[in-house]
Design an enzyme around this catalytic site. Structure first.
Site, PDB file in Angstrom:
ATOM      1  N   LYS A  90       6.402  -0.228  -4.192  1.00 31.13           N
ATOM      2  CA  LYS A  90       5.429   0.653  -4.856  1.00 31.13           C
ATOM      3  C   LYS A  90       5.917   1.166  -6.210  1.00 31.13           C
ATOM      4  CE  LYS A  90       2.143   1.252  -1.541  1.00 31.13           C
ATOM      5  NZ  LYS A  90       2.746   1.116  -0.220  1.00 31.13           N
ATOM      6  N   GLU A 112      -3.513   8.977  -4.624  1.00 32.59           N
ATOM      7  CA  GLU A 112      -3.816   9.049  -3.200  1.00 32.59           C
ATOM      8  C   GLU A 112      -2.626   8.471  -2.454  1.00 32.59           C
ATOM      9  OE1 GLU A 112      -4.494   6.407  -4.994  1.00 32.59           O
ATOM     10  OE2 GLU A 112      -3.699   4.851  -3.653  1.00 32.59           O
ATOM     11  N   SER A 378       8.590  -5.989   1.938  1.00 32.85           N
ATOM     12  CA  SER A 378       8.010  -5.037   0.987  1.00 32.85           C
ATOM     13  C   SER A 378       8.683  -3.662   1.009  1.00 32.85           C
ATOM     14  CB  SER A 378       6.509  -4.885   1.259  1.00 32.85           C
ATOM     15  OG  SER A 378       6.282  -4.544   2.615  1.00 32.85           O
TER      16      SER A 378
HETATM   17  C1  LIG Z   1       2.075   0.439   0.870  1.00 31.19           C
HETATM   18  C2  LIG Z   1       2.888  -0.585   1.513  1.00 31.19           C
HETATM   19  C3  LIG Z   1       2.357  -1.850   1.851  1.00 31.19           C
HETATM   20  C4  LIG Z   1       0.908  -2.209   1.689  1.00 31.19           C
HETATM   21  O1  LIG Z   1       0.437  -2.151   0.384  1.00 31.19           O
HETATM   22  P1  LIG Z   1       0.119  -3.447  -0.470  1.00 31.19           P
HETATM   23  O2  LIG Z   1      -0.588  -2.890  -1.654  1.00 31.19           O
HETATM   24  O3  LIG Z   1      -0.747  -4.347   0.340  1.00 31.19           O
HETATM   25  O4  LIG Z   1       1.389  -4.089  -0.827  1.00 31.19           O
HETATM   26  C5  LIG Z   1       3.210  -2.796   2.388  1.00 31.19           C
HETATM   27  N1  LIG Z   1       4.512  -2.528   2.613  1.00 31.19           N
HETATM   28  C6  LIG Z   1       5.047  -1.332   2.303  1.00 31.19           C
HETATM   29  C7  LIG Z   1       6.498  -1.114   2.583  1.00 31.19           C
HETATM   30  C8  LIG Z   1       4.274  -0.324   1.748  1.00 31.19           C
HETATM   31  O5  LIG Z   1       4.827   0.855   1.452  1.00 31.19           O
END
Ligand SMILES: *Cc1c(COP(=O)(O)O)cnc(C)c1O
Length: 401
Positions: A90, A112, A378
């Site tokens: 993020k 948000e 992610s």
């Molecule tokens: C917010 C988040 C996601 C999902 O958001 P995307 O916009 O689809 O990437 C996925 N993994 C983590 C660790 C997140 O914090």
């Protein structure tokens, strides 16, 4: 590339656009005019790149996962977004958007958040830049994600619990848009995923595209070619997925598999698998796939993963899936938990439950032994430890501790 990218009106095929209230019209068109010149300016690029390197800690490693590769009979590489500052991808986006806000003369930031990850990433860059920060978060999430609320407050942000609707992410988005309507002049809305009115999906995808930009040279260095056979990522709104695939969209050799949250199953009502269960509609300023009732009421999304808990999907992903460029798999809560335990024990990496959805997709695909597979982790799982422990029953051979 054009086929997969946004057109001059802000649409990905049928999806996208900017369906905003009259009062935001000027704000949104100002941003539509300003964003590409800013993103492409030398001055922005230099400041953005320097912060990614020295503040976020990029490039994030591309790790050859030996034991997981043996298990899945392929050459598996993990793109380690979990190692970024604040623990997920993020921050790549919030660093970029706050630099954009500064260049547009804005003095107040709103955002948000659902799980709180985007709220923390926003509060972080606001502290960094000395900007006022207000975060909208559903009251249910404020209670569920208390540590992230404390982090945001410690960073100096004001957190507003939202008490409308189901009091979760979708309601927080609506409330942020309402606030933006009241303060269109001084406020910049930092959107957290590839969603919202044009140009946000394009802004967020471009800022996250650093992920696939790095993949190209990292793969070249590690494998002797700059493309993988597969890219696997999870999708909530779609930002880590968009960033992971951006530079490979035109390369047909690269197969793309994205995992959305099936919750308790796509055949039940307790799911967040928008691309399996949604239909065309408008949500938070964009035309896209939405989970809705027959009369157009937005349904509540359900998944164990707070970061994937959204009843819409970025318009870019609705389009790519429709064209058949991406393959979308639904991964249920139980499968994600099991996959999270597996990565933890085979590689010593505790993934975010969101990322565990991408890992669970490995079981649903079959590879050749020389296939190069890139999977984007992610985020890290520190925030999810209690959720994992509550579901030790799904850990199989790894649950005996
Ligand atoms: C917010 C988040 C996601 C999902 O958001 P995307 O916009 O689809 O990437 C996925 N993994 C983590 C660790 C997140 O914090």
């Amino acid at each position: 590339m054009k086929r997969y990218q946004i057109d001059e009106n802000g649409f990905f095929g049928r999806y996208g656009g900017a369906y905003v209230p009259e009062i935001l019209y000027k704000c949104v068109t100002d941003l539509q005019r300003a964003y590409l010149p800013i993103l492409e300016s030398e001055d922005f690029r230099q400041e953005y790149r320097a912060l990614l390197k020295d503040y976020v800690g990029r490039p994030s490693p591309l790790y050859p996962a030996r034991r997981m590769s043996e298990k899945y009979r392929c050459r598996l590489f993990l793109k380690r977004e979990d190692l970024n500052h604040t623990g997920a991808h993020k921050i790549n986006n919030t660093v970029g958007q706050i630099l954009m806000a500064k260049r547009m003369g804005k003095t107040r930031i709103i955002a948000e958040t659902g799980a709180g990850q985007h709220g923390v990433a926003t509060a972080t860059v606001c502290a960094l830049m000395g900007m006022r920060c207000e975060i909208f978060m559903g009251k249910t999430d404020v209670e569920r994600q208390h540590t992230n609320v404390e982090r945001m407050r410690m960073l100096g942000a004001e957190v507003h619990p939202v008490t409308t609707g189901n009091m979760t992410l979708s309601d927080a988005c609506s409330q942020a848009i309402r606030d933006w309507c009241c303060h269109p002049r001084d406020t910049f809305y930092i959107v957290g995923s590839t969603m919202g009115p044009h140009p946000y999906p394009d802004i967020v995808a471009r800022l996250q595209s650093i992920i696939s930009e790095e993949l190209k040279w990292q793969l070249q260095e590690k494998t002797g070619r700059d493309w993988p056979d597969y890219i696997i990522a999870c999708v909530g709104g779609g930002s880590n997925a968009a960033g992971s695939i951006w530079h490979y969209l035109d390369d047909k050799r690269v197969k793309i598999c994205l995992a959305e949250a099936g919750g308790q199953g796509i055949e039940t009502d307790r799911t967040a698998a928008t691309m399996h269960c949604g239909s065309e509609g408008i949500i938070h300023g964009a035309r896209t796939l939405v989970m809705q009732t027959d009369d157009g009421q937005i349904k509540e999304a359900f998944t164990i993963s707070a970061g994937l808990d959204y009843p819409g999907i970025g318009p870019m992903h609705a389009h790519l899936a429709e064209l058949g460029r991406t393959r979308i798999l639904a991964v249920n809560d139980d499968e994600a938990i099991a996959a999270g335990y597996e990565l933890t024990r085979l590689e010593g990496i505790i993934p975010a439950i969101e990322s565990a959805h991408a890992l669970a997709a490995l079981k649903k695909l079959s590879f050749r032994p020389d296939d190069i597979v890139v999977l984007t982790v992610s985020g890290r799982g520190d925030k999810d430890i209690q959720t994992y422990l509550n579901r030790k029953d799904m850990a199989g051979e790894y649950g005996d501790f």
